[in-house]
Write a protein that holds these residues in place. Sequence first.
Motif, PDB file in Angstrom:
ATOM      1  N   VAL A  89       0.834  -1.208   0.000  1.00  0.00           N
ATOM      2  CA  VAL A  89       0.000   0.000   0.000  1.00  0.00           C
ATOM      3  C   VAL A  89       0.866   1.254   0.000  1.00  0.00           C
ATOM      4  N   VAL A  90       1.885   1.281   0.837  1.00  0.00           N
ATOM      5  CA  VAL A  90       2.782   2.443   0.882  1.00  0.00           C
ATOM      6  C   VAL A  90       3.476   2.615  -0.469  1.00  0.00           C
ATOM      7  N   GLY A  91       3.938   1.530  -1.064  1.00  0.00           N
ATOM      8  CA  GLY A  91       4.574   1.606  -2.378  1.00  0.00           C
ATOM      9  C   GLY A  91       3.621   2.128  -3.442  1.00  0.00           C
ATOM     10  N   LEU A  94       3.090   5.928  -2.819  1.00  0.00           N
ATOM     11  CA  LEU A  94       4.273   6.689  -3.247  1.00  0.00           C
ATOM     12  C   LEU A  94       4.392   6.717  -4.751  1.00  0.00           C
ATOM     13  N   GLY A  95       4.135   5.584  -5.400  1.00  0.00           N
ATOM     14  CA  GLY A  95       4.191   5.540  -6.854  1.00  0.00           C
ATOM     15  C   GLY A  95       3.161   6.464  -7.479  1.00  0.00           C
ATOM     16  N   ALA A  96       1.964   6.484  -6.939  1.00  0.00           N
ATOM     17  CA  ALA A  96       0.919   7.375  -7.453  1.00  0.00           C
ATOM     18  C   ALA A  96       1.304   8.846  -7.262  1.00  0.00           C
ATOM     19  N   LEU A  97       1.877   9.162  -6.125  1.00  0.00           N
ATOM     20  CA  LEU A  97       2.280  10.557  -5.853  1.00  0.00           C
ATOM     21  C   LEU A  97       3.420  10.996  -6.768  1.00  0.00           C
ATOM     22  N   ILE A  98       4.358  10.101  -7.012  1.00  0.00           N
ATOM     23  CA  ILE A  98       5.508  10.436  -7.860  1.00  0.00           C
ATOM     24  C   ILE A  98       5.072  10.634  -9.314  1.00  0.00           C
TER      25      ILE A  98
END
Length: 101
Positions: A89-91, A94-98
Amino acid sequence: MVKDATSEHLRAELKSLSDTLEEVLRGSAQKPKAEFEKLRTKAESALKDTRSRLGDSGERLAEQTRVVATKADDYVHENPWAGIGVGAVVGFILGALITRR
């Protein structure tokens, strides 16, 4: 709550140090040498005290971090699938935000 108190303590220490150093800088050109030496001694003492207190605070923070890391490690070992899920979930977040940038 401990973290907030420690942060506030660090801010207070740094503000006190900066105020003392500002006083030294402001008054250094206008004061006689004896007064300047007195201010310089005061600034050195404040710097030494602040370094000591910051060192103590840093050691407490490091110990708290070690305790939290140990608890997290124990939890992940006891519940590996939950750890994998949280990591995924954290990955994903973070991927969506990046990629949004």
